[in-house]
Design a protein around this motif. Structure first.
Motif, PDB file in Angstrom:
ATOM      1  N   TYR A 191       0.809  -1.218   0.000  1.00 34.30           N
ATOM      2  CA  TYR A 191       0.000   0.000   0.000  1.00 34.30           C
ATOM      3  C   TYR A 191       0.846   1.274   0.000  1.00 34.30           C
ATOM      4  CZ  TYR A 191      -4.244  -2.691   0.812  1.00 34.30           C
ATOM      5  OH  TYR A 191      -5.298  -3.570   0.663  1.00 34.30           O
ATOM      6  N   PRO A 247      -7.416   0.913  -1.592  1.00 40.00           N
ATOM      7  CA  PRO A 247      -7.545  -0.527  -1.862  1.00 40.00           C
ATOM      8  C   PRO A 247      -7.889  -0.855  -3.316  1.00 40.00           C
ATOM      9  CG  PRO A 247      -8.628   0.005   0.204  1.00 40.00           C
ATOM     10  CD  PRO A 247      -8.198   1.320  -0.405  1.00 40.00           C
ATOM     11  N   ASP A 248      -8.740  -0.001  -3.959  1.00 41.25           N
ATOM     12  CA  ASP A 248      -9.121  -0.321  -5.348  1.00 41.25           C
ATOM     13  C   ASP A 248      -8.009  -0.011  -6.347  1.00 41.25           C
ATOM     14  OD1 ASP A 248      -9.239   2.425  -5.273  1.00 41.25           O
ATOM     15  OD2 ASP A 248     -11.268   2.593  -6.074  1.00 41.25           O
ATOM     16  N   VAL A 299      -4.922  -1.230  -5.755  1.00 38.12           N
ATOM     17  CA  VAL A 299      -4.054  -2.408  -5.648  1.00 38.12           C
ATOM     18  C   VAL A 299      -4.721  -3.563  -6.389  1.00 38.12           C
ATOM     19  CG1 VAL A 299      -2.938  -4.042  -4.082  1.00 38.12           C
ATOM     20  CG2 VAL A 299      -3.161  -1.636  -3.419  1.00 38.12           C
ATOM     21  N   ARG A 300      -4.075  -4.051  -7.408  1.00 34.98           N
ATOM     22  CA  ARG A 300      -4.662  -5.114  -8.230  1.00 34.98           C
ATOM     23  C   ARG A 300      -4.813  -6.408  -7.447  1.00 34.98           C
ATOM     24  NH1 ARG A 300      -1.462  -4.453 -14.022  1.00 34.98           N
ATOM     25  NH2 ARG A 300      -2.721  -2.721 -14.819  1.00 34.98           N
ATOM     26  N   SER A 301      -5.849  -7.147  -7.783  1.00 37.54           N
ATOM     27  CA  SER A 301      -6.089  -8.434  -7.126  1.00 37.54           C
ATOM     28  C   SER A 301      -5.002  -9.435  -7.507  1.00 37.54           C
ATOM     29  CB  SER A 301      -7.463  -8.978  -7.538  1.00 37.54           C
ATOM     30  OG  SER A 301      -7.613 -10.319  -7.107  1.00 37.54           O
ATOM     31  N   VAL A 302      -4.546 -10.206  -6.540  1.00 37.39           N
ATOM     32  CA  VAL A 302      -3.538 -11.235  -6.828  1.00 37.39           C
ATOM     33  C   VAL A 302      -4.107 -12.320  -7.740  1.00 37.39           C
ATOM     34  CG1 VAL A 302      -2.270 -10.844  -4.695  1.00 37.39           C
ATOM     35  CG2 VAL A 302      -4.136 -12.504  -4.709  1.00 37.39           C
ATOM     36  N   ASP A 303      -5.438 -12.417  -7.820  1.00 34.64           N
ATOM     37  CA  ASP A 303      -6.067 -13.421  -8.684  1.00 34.64           C
ATOM     38  C   ASP A 303      -5.794 -13.155 -10.162  1.00 34.64           C
ATOM     39  OD1 ASP A 303      -7.122 -14.623  -6.425  1.00 34.64           O
ATOM     40  OD2 ASP A 303      -9.000 -13.493  -6.515  1.00 34.64           O
ATOM     41  N   LEU A 304      -5.366 -11.914 -10.483  1.00 30.25           N
ATOM     42  CA  LEU A 304      -5.082 -11.571 -11.882  1.00 30.25           C
ATOM     43  C   LEU A 304      -3.721 -12.095 -12.341  1.00 30.25           C
ATOM     44  CD1 LEU A 304      -6.299  -7.843 -11.862  1.00 30.25           C
ATOM     45  CD2 LEU A 304      -7.519  -9.824 -12.785  1.00 30.25           C
TER      46      LEU A 304
END
Length: 271
Positions: free
Chosen positions: A105, A166-167, A169-174
């Motif tokens: 962050y 928070p929005d 920071v890209r999701s680790v699922d990507l």
């Protein structure tokens, strides 16, 4: 040191007038693009591909593309409307533990100092953060962009760290091809832990230097002096060995380094 921003921090009804300074400086060596024929630095001209003319700054406006090829214009007056709502008051919303914030962050750090009338309130917040081990979470607008911010103590001054929302920071699922459910043997894990312990050391920031920048500066100086630049031979590729062999070889290497370090320490203490 140049003051880059003035405003205030508030928590509860306590108000602290502060000044903000950049805490870091860019040491990167800047390259200029030149015309190869005459070595003249190139100019970058703003042109309109539709009108095929150079555009002066006075004819440039901001716009946001809301559909392909369609823009809404944003004038300076539009942005000025937002300023009263997001003024230069940094209100601390919460106090949290620094350990609760993942480093992903964090963005940039800024030093804070009190303005003329804020010394006592500044000292009060600094001491309060030290005693509780907490940091303040706030919001700040810098260069027309709002950021989350963490206010903490660094050495003997307050530091403001801008944080990503928070929005942002890209999701680790990507992230593709992350290994899942791969088992490692107890022996491999034990050796990996031992290797980590062998390579563990106190964090001493002064021992880490930008080797590439120093090598680049040396190369530039050599070229200025007219010295011939030797092209280094390509390093031989290491043989690929299996994981256990790599761990074992690494452990032997780090054990030897540890012995040498201890030997040097004993000599220094004896002398």
């Amino acid at each position: 040191m140049h003051t880059m921003w003035k405003g205030s921090i508030s928590f509860g009804l306590v108000n602290i007038p502060i000044k903000m300074f950049a805490s870091t400086e860019d040491k990167e060596i800047k390259f200029r693009y030149l015309h190869k024929v005459c070595k003249t630095p190139l100019k970058y001209i703003r042109t309109c591909p539709t009108c095929n003319v150079e555009v002066e700054w006075g004819n440039i406006v901001r716009g946001v593309e809301y559909e392909p090829g369609r823009f809404v214009l944003i004038e300076e007056e539009d942005l000025a409307i937002l300023e009263p709502e997001y003024n230069k008051a940094i209100e601390i919303i919460d106090f949290v533990n620094l350990s609760e914030i993942d480093p992903i962050y964090f963005d940039k750090s800024y030093y804070l100092s009190p303005q003329d009338t804020g010394a006592k309130a500044y000292s009060l917040l600094r001491q309060g953060l030290k005693e509780t081990g907490k940091i303040g979470i706030a919001k700040i607008v810098l260069r027309s962009k709002q950021s989350l911010a963490a206010i903490r103590v660094y050495q003997n001054l307050l530091v403001l760290e801008t944080l990503h929302f928070p929005d942002e920071v890209r999701s680790v699922d990507l992230v593709p091809e992350i290994p899942q459910n791969i088992e490692v043997s107890k022996k491999e894990l034990s050796m990996a832990i031992q290797l980590i312990e062998n390579l563990s050391a106190p964090f001493e920031p002064e021992k880490y230097t930008d080797d590439y920048r120093e090598a680049l500066r040396e190369l530039i100086n050599k070229k200025i002096e007219g010295e011939e630049i030797e092209i280094p031979k390509e390093a031989p590729q290491k043989n690929i060995i299996d994981l256990m062999q790599a761990l074992q070889a690494s452990l032997e290497q780090t054990k030897e380094k540890k012995k040498n370090k201890k030997g040097r320490k004993k000599k220094t203490t004896a002398s």
